[in-house]
Scaffold this active site. Structure first.
Site, PDB file in Angstrom:
ATOM      1  CB  ALA A  74      -0.917  -0.482   1.254  1.00 15.37           C
ATOM      2  CD  GLU A 107      -3.613 -14.574  -2.174  1.00 20.45           C
ATOM      3  OE1 GLU A 107      -3.882 -16.114  -1.758  1.00 20.45           O
ATOM      4  OE2 GLU A 107      -3.715 -13.515  -1.403  1.00 20.45           O
ATOM      5  CG  ASN A 112      -4.691  -2.880  -8.119  1.00 18.56           C
ATOM      6  OD1 ASN A 112      -4.347  -2.105  -8.763  1.00 18.56           O
ATOM      7  ND2 ASN A 112      -4.401  -2.278  -6.803  1.00 18.56           N
ATOM      8  CE1 TYR A 119       2.631  -6.444  -5.962  1.00 22.40           C
ATOM      9  CE2 TYR A 119       0.645  -7.039  -6.587  1.00 22.40           C
ATOM     10  CZ  TYR A 119       1.366  -6.261  -5.769  1.00 22.40           C
ATOM     11  OH  TYR A 119       0.286  -6.053  -4.693  1.00 22.40           O
TER      12      TYR A 119
END
Length: 151
Positions: A74, A107, A112, A119
């Protein structure tokens, strides 16, 4: 500005800042107590991103045997676009290497795309779908895996 970003291990003094980032980023967010418990969780590792000693982002991972399960990544919305998430993931990969972790999993919401692209940059690949994984809106999650050697 990018050079002033410091990545370090999360400590108890970071909890309030991590909680503020958490509330800013997630509708269904973890409590302060959950983060406090994570500090005493033997398998949990958390890193924080700071600018001028203010927590602006964080990442968490659980080490299970030789695998790392990323719990959260985050960055506060006011600090996005400064490659903070990238720096957090780079630091996390280094922590995994130092800890003899051979692969990582996570996950991510199917909606998103920004996170999925971050990633993928670190070798994460789609491994499956968890149907209705997110309780707040029943959105599916992509299960992604990365081999540390490939990063």
């Amino acid at each position: 500005m990018e050079n002033s970003i410091v990545i370090e291990r999360m400590t108890a003094k970071d909890i309030d800042g991590v909680f503020e980032v958490e509330k800013n980023c997630f509708e269904d967010y973890w409590s302060k107590d959950a983060f406090k418990k994570e500090l005493s969780n033997d398998v949990a590792r958390y890193l924080v991103a700071k600018i001028d000693d203010k927590v602006v982002g964080y990442v968490g991972i659980w080490f299970v045997l030789d695998e790392g399960h990323i719990t959260n990544v985050a960055v506060h919305e006011d600090y996005r676009g400064r490659k903070i998430g990238d720096k957090l993931i780079k630091s996390l990969v280094e922590l995994c290497r130092e800890s003899n972790i051979v692969s990582m999993t996570l996950e991510v919401r199917v909606s998103n795309i920004v996170a999925q692209n971050l990633y993928k940059k670190y070798g994460f690949k789609l491994a499956g779908i968890r149907k209705e994984y997110y309780s707040n809106n029943k959105e599916d999650a992509m299960i992604m895996w990365s081999d540390i050697k490939a990063v």
